[in-house]
Design an enzyme around this catalytic site. Structure first.
Site, PDB file in Angstrom:
ATOM      1  N   LYS A 194      40.991  44.542  57.565  1.00  0.00           N
ATOM      2  CA  LYS A 194      42.315  44.730  56.956  1.00  0.00           C
ATOM      3  C   LYS A 194      42.180  45.574  55.688  1.00  0.00           C
ATOM      4  CE  LYS A 194      43.963  41.339  54.217  1.00  0.00           C
ATOM      5  NZ  LYS A 194      44.321  41.734  52.847  1.00  0.00           N
ATOM      6  N   ASN A 195      41.189  45.249  54.864  1.00  0.00           N
ATOM      7  CA  ASN A 195      41.103  45.895  53.555  1.00  0.00           C
ATOM      8  C   ASN A 195      40.480  47.283  53.581  1.00  0.00           C
ATOM      9  OD1 ASN A 195      42.384  43.722  52.539  1.00  0.00           O
ATOM     10  ND2 ASN A 195      40.601  42.801  51.569  1.00  0.00           N
TER      11      ASN A 195
ATOM     12  N   ARG B 222      51.395  43.714  48.092  1.00  0.00           N
ATOM     13  CA  ARG B 222      51.060  44.424  46.863  1.00  0.00           C
ATOM     14  C   ARG B 222      50.136  45.614  47.114  1.00  0.00           C
ATOM     15  NH1 ARG B 222      47.185  43.775  44.186  1.00  0.00           N
ATOM     16  NH2 ARG B 222      48.367  43.884  42.285  1.00  0.00           N
TER      17      ARG B 222
ATOM     18  N   CYS C 273      50.837  37.549  42.277  1.00  0.00           N
ATOM     19  CA  CYS C 273      50.882  36.816  43.544  1.00  0.00           C
ATOM     20  C   CYS C 273      50.246  35.459  43.270  1.00  0.00           C
ATOM     21  CB  CYS C 273      50.127  37.589  44.625  1.00  0.00           C
ATOM     22  SG  CYS C 273      48.346  37.492  44.439  1.00  0.00           S
TER      23      CYS C 273
ATOM     24  N   ARG D 125      47.402  40.136  38.828  1.00  0.00           N
ATOM     25  CA  ARG D 125      47.108  41.336  39.622  1.00  0.00           C
ATOM     26  C   ARG D 125      47.672  42.626  38.979  1.00  0.00           C
ATOM     27  NH1 ARG D 125      46.153  39.521  44.939  1.00  0.00           N
ATOM     28  NH2 ARG D 125      45.010  41.446  45.284  1.00  0.00           N
ATOM     29  N   PRO D 126      47.349  42.915  37.730  1.00  0.00           N
ATOM     30  CA  PRO D 126      47.879  44.139  37.108  1.00  0.00           C
ATOM     31  C   PRO D 126      47.336  45.399  37.788  1.00  0.00           C
ATOM     32  CG  PRO D 126      46.176  43.173  35.754  1.00  0.00           C
ATOM     33  CD  PRO D 126      46.422  42.195  36.865  1.00  0.00           C
TER      34      PRO D 126
ATOM     35  N   ASP E 165      47.076  48.311  35.787  1.00  0.00           N
ATOM     36  CA  ASP E 165      46.935  49.211  34.623  1.00  0.00           C
ATOM     37  C   ASP E 165      45.802  50.213  34.803  1.00  0.00           C
ATOM     38  OD1 ASP E 165      45.489  46.678  34.470  1.00  0.00           O
ATOM     39  OD2 ASP E 165      44.636  47.468  32.621  1.00  0.00           O
ATOM     40  N   LEU E 166      44.737  49.819  35.486  1.00  0.00           N
ATOM     41  CA  LEU E 166      43.605  50.750  35.658  1.00  0.00           C
ATOM     42  C   LEU E 166      43.947  51.869  36.640  1.00  0.00           C
ATOM     43  CD1 LEU E 166      40.717  48.129  35.679  1.00  0.00           C
ATOM     44  CD2 LEU E 166      41.518  49.526  33.773  1.00  0.00           C
TER      45      LEU E 166
ATOM     46  N   ASP F 166      36.696  36.752  48.361  1.00  0.00           N
ATOM     47  CA  ASP F 166      37.500  36.468  49.565  1.00  0.00           C
ATOM     48  C   ASP F 166      36.840  35.448  50.473  1.00  0.00           C
ATOM     49  OD1 ASP F 166      38.865  39.827  49.980  1.00  0.00           O
ATOM     50  OD2 ASP F 166      39.303  38.194  48.595  1.00  0.00           O
TER      51      ASP F 166
ATOM     52  N   ARG G 276      48.601  37.445  57.909  1.00  0.00           N
ATOM     53  CA  ARG G 276      48.398  38.699  57.151  1.00  0.00           C
ATOM     54  C   ARG G 276      46.987  39.226  57.346  1.00  0.00           C
ATOM     55  NH1 ARG G 276      50.777  38.470  51.205  1.00  0.00           N
ATOM     56  NH2 ARG G 276      50.051  40.597  51.447  1.00  0.00           N
TER      57      ARG G 276
HETATM   58  C1  EPZ Z   1      41.175  43.871  46.692  1.00  0.00           C
HETATM   59  O1  EPZ Z   1      42.266  43.509  45.882  1.00  0.00           O
HETATM   60  C2  EPZ Z   1      41.366  43.148  48.017  1.00  0.00           C
HETATM   61  N1  EPZ Z   1      42.616  43.597  48.638  1.00  0.00           N
HETATM   62  C3  EPZ Z   1      41.408  41.645  47.757  1.00  0.00           C
HETATM   63  O2  EPZ Z   1      41.512  41.008  49.024  1.00  0.00           O
HETATM   64  C4  EPZ Z   1      40.090  41.228  47.103  1.00  0.00           C
HETATM   65  O3  EPZ Z   1      40.138  39.858  46.811  1.00  0.00           O
HETATM   66  C5  EPZ Z   1      39.894  42.039  45.818  1.00  0.00           C
HETATM   67  O4  EPZ Z   1      39.939  43.448  46.105  1.00  0.00           O
HETATM   68  C6  EPZ Z   1      38.558  41.739  45.152  1.00  0.00           C
HETATM   69  O5  EPZ Z   1      37.515  42.018  46.030  1.00  0.00           O
HETATM   70  C7  EPZ Z   1      42.625  44.791  49.265  1.00  0.00           C
HETATM   71  O6  EPZ Z   1      41.639  45.503  49.328  1.00  0.00           O
HETATM   72  C8  EPZ Z   1      43.936  45.197  49.889  1.00  0.00           C
HETATM   73  P1  EPZ Z   1      40.854  44.284  42.294  1.00  0.00           P
HETATM   74  P2  EPZ Z   1      42.547  44.325  44.513  1.00  0.00           P
HETATM   75  O7  EPZ Z   1      41.693  45.416  41.807  1.00  0.00           O
HETATM   76  O8  EPZ Z   1      42.064  45.717  44.662  1.00  0.00           O
HETATM   77  C9  EPZ Z   1      41.768  43.081  37.818  1.00  0.00           C
HETATM   78  C10 EPZ Z   1      42.354  39.494  50.587  1.00  0.00           C
HETATM   79  O9  EPZ Z   1      42.293  38.264  50.614  1.00  0.00           O
HETATM   80  N2  EPZ Z   1      42.477  44.363  37.724  1.00  0.00           N
HETATM   81  O10 EPZ Z   1      39.472  44.572  42.755  1.00  0.00           O
HETATM   82  O11 EPZ Z   1      43.961  44.109  44.147  1.00  0.00           O
HETATM   83  C11 EPZ Z   1      42.438  42.112  38.783  1.00  0.00           C
HETATM   84  O12 EPZ Z   1      43.457  41.378  38.144  1.00  0.00           O
HETATM   85  C12 EPZ Z   1      42.668  40.198  49.282  1.00  0.00           C
HETATM   86  O13 EPZ Z   1      42.130  40.238  51.563  1.00  0.00           O
HETATM   87  C13 EPZ Z   1      43.035  44.735  36.507  1.00  0.00           C
HETATM   88  O14 EPZ Z   1      42.942  44.016  35.517  1.00  0.00           O
HETATM   89  O15 EPZ Z   1      41.622  43.568  43.496  1.00  0.00           O
HETATM   90  C14 EPZ Z   1      41.287  41.228  39.195  1.00  0.00           C
HETATM   91  O16 EPZ Z   1      41.079  40.240  38.214  1.00  0.00           O
HETATM   92  C15 EPZ Z   1      42.996  39.220  48.177  1.00  0.00           C
HETATM   93  N3  EPZ Z   1      43.687  45.926  36.426  1.00  0.00           N
HETATM   94  C16 EPZ Z   1      40.088  42.184  39.201  1.00  0.00           C
HETATM   95  O17 EPZ Z   1      40.491  43.304  38.407  1.00  0.00           O
HETATM   96  C17 EPZ Z   1      43.790  46.770  37.501  1.00  0.00           C
HETATM   97  O18 EPZ Z   1      44.392  47.864  37.364  1.00  0.00           O
HETATM   98  C18 EPZ Z   1      39.698  42.696  40.578  1.00  0.00           C
HETATM   99  O19 EPZ Z   1      40.881  43.136  41.190  1.00  0.00           O
HETATM  100  C19 EPZ Z   1      43.231  46.363  38.734  1.00  0.00           C
HETATM  101  C20 EPZ Z   1      42.570  45.172  38.821  1.00  0.00           C
END
Ligand code: EPZ
Length: 423
Positions: free
Chosen positions: A22-23, A92, A116, A121-122, A124-125, A311, A403
């Site tokens: 999925k991801n 998202r 969520c 889940r910001p 900002d990056l 995950d 999902r």
């Molecule tokens: C991806 O989410 C996956 N989703 C998530 O899978 C997975 O848990 C996550 O990566 C971590 O491996 C998809 O790929 C569609 P992150 P993502 O940005 O990209 C913080 C599932 O169950 N952050 O790597 O949204 C954030 O809050 C889902 O399949 C910022 O602060 O996660 C978190 O604490 C759930 N600012 C950390 O970084 C930003 O701009 C990692 O988040 C982006 C992220």
């Protein structure tokens, strides 16, 4: 609302084929926006989030053709550059259209995803990274309004950008944006997840020039145009890990096909530490898990790939709930990813939470009960607990499961589980 009804106590045995990830599919579907000719994808799983993404892309004007074998996406006539709140609030990961829209069309209006169940889940990056490439971005009325119309040739400019947190979709969004930017982009502290690598491989087939995917420094040399290609989506390592834990907990022998063990080192290591026998064949892409159901509790600490994946945290929490001993489960990625704990407690699990660490004391037997799914992987942990609980477990709100797990009850039933869906 659909429910899943499970009779616990049956060991799982036999063969199961892992679906496409999925991801990996979600960013790759969005990458179709970058190409002037059709992108053809195979192993795109039949999942709710995939359907949502295809609907979003179709609303923009991408011609989507899907049959049993493949999905074709033709973005030669995109009319809208917007992802509405109604679309984004259901998934998202819709944020992944932001980079491609900006890179190819110079404009994008994407709703902020909002939080969520598992965290705020910001994004900002994602935004800062695009701004480092010259994008003008304003947040207004809950929408990200982005534009490159003020830039030379209306093109994003290559940049060096250090992400101060490892972000998977952030890395993916910026990699897609940079692939059509003017000049070189270097993404530092990039996510190394296999799904990032699969996206890079697909983009390179489309004519991009990306090196370093899978390491923490990814270099992208921008090109003028991208074309369609044919790509097979990588296997879903989290679905695979979930079935591996199911085999270990129920005390059976399950052979997974289309399962790449090289993507699951940390998970395999922990299953072996718990006492399960795990045999892999990298040549055949199979993983066989054998267990007598008597497992030892194992400490878990989530972190970015290749460390233990967040995950898989909920699934191992379920395994520890019925293992021998006490284990600490520490979640370092998301601030609220213990929603499954109170549901596992309803089944009789002995878990206490202290900040981002849960202390799990294994019990000899869980008891079936009515529980509620709260997010995708939490739901998976409730299914695993239901497979070993005494009597019947009813899991409500299983749209969360739909999902991310393709044909879940069919695959489990084929392995010997007693599970059925009811509405
Ligand atoms: C991806 O989410 C996956 N989703 C998530 O899978 C997975 O848990 C996550 O990566 C971590 O491996 C998809 O790929 C569609 P992150 P993502 O940005 O990209 C913080 C599932 O169950 N952050 O790597 O949204 C954030 O809050 C889902 O399949 C910022 O602060 O996660 C978190 O604490 C759930 N600012 C950390 O970084 C930003 O701009 C990692 O988040 C982006 C992220």
């Amino acid at each position: 609302m659909d429910k899943l009804i499970i009779q616990g106590g049956f060991s799982l045995n036999g063969d199961v084929t892992v679906s496409g990830a999925k991801n990996a599919a979600l960013p790759i579907l969005c990458a179709s926006l970058l190409a002037e000719t059709p992108l053809h994808l195979t192993a795109v799983a039949a999942l709710k989030d995939i359907d949502t993404t295809l609907k979003l892309l179709a609303m923009m004007g991408v011609k989507v053709v899907r049959d049993a074998e493949k999905v074709s996406l033709d973005a030669s006539d995109v009319q809208s550059f917007e992802a509405t709140y109604e679309m984004v609030k259901t998934m998202r990961a819709s944020i992944l259209v932001l980079g491609p829209l900006l890179a190819r069309f110079g404009t994008a209006r994407v709703s902020l995803p909002g939080g969520c169940a598992i965290g705020s889940r910001p994004v900002d990056l994602h935004i800062k990274g695009l701004q480092s490439m010259g994008a003008a971005i304003h947040i207004k009325h809950g929408y990200i309004q982005a534009s490159t119309l003020h830039l030379p040739n209306r093109r994003l400019q290559g940049a060096r950008y250090y992400m101060d947190m490892v972000t998977v979709t952030g890395t993916e969004n910026l990699m897609m944006a940079a692939s059509l930017a003017e000049g070189k982009t270097v993404l530092e502290n990039a996510a190394k997840e296999p799904e990032v690598v699969d996206l890079a491989e697909c983009l390179n087939k489309m004519g991009a020039n990306i090196t370093g995917a899978g390491t923490d420094v990814i270099t992208i040399i921008g090109v003028e145009k991208l074309r369609g290609a044919t790509h097979n989506i990588i296997c879903d390592r989290i679905e695979a890990g979930t079935y591996m834990v199911a085999a270990a907990m129920t005390g059976g022998e399950v052979k997974l096909h289309n399962a790449r063990a090289d993507l699951l080192d940390a998970v395999i290591e922990k299953l072996r530490e718990a006492g399960a026998e795990v045999k892999v064949s990298l040549a055949e892409n199979t993983i066989t898990v054998k267990s007598n159901g008597k497992l030892k509790a194992v400490n878990i600490r989530t972190a970015p790939h290749p460390a233990f994946p967040t995950d898989m945290q909920a699934q191992f929490m379920a395994m520890n709930a019925v293992a021998d001993g006490v284990a600490k489960v520490t979640e370092t990625i998301f601030e609220n990813r213990f929603m499954h704990v109170q549901e596992l407690q309803r089944l009789g699990a002995d878990i206490s939470i202290d900040g981002n660490t849960a202390l799990v004391k294994g019990v000899t037997q869980l008891d079936g009960a009515i529980v509620m799914a709260t997010d995708l992987r939490a739901s998976a942990s409730l299914v695993l607990a239901g497979l070993v609980a005494r009597g019947e477990t009813v899991i409500e709100r299983i749209y969360h499961l739909d999902r991310g797990y393709e044909f879940l009850e069919e695959k489990l039933t084929k392995l010997g589980a007693k599970v059925r869906r009811s509405n």
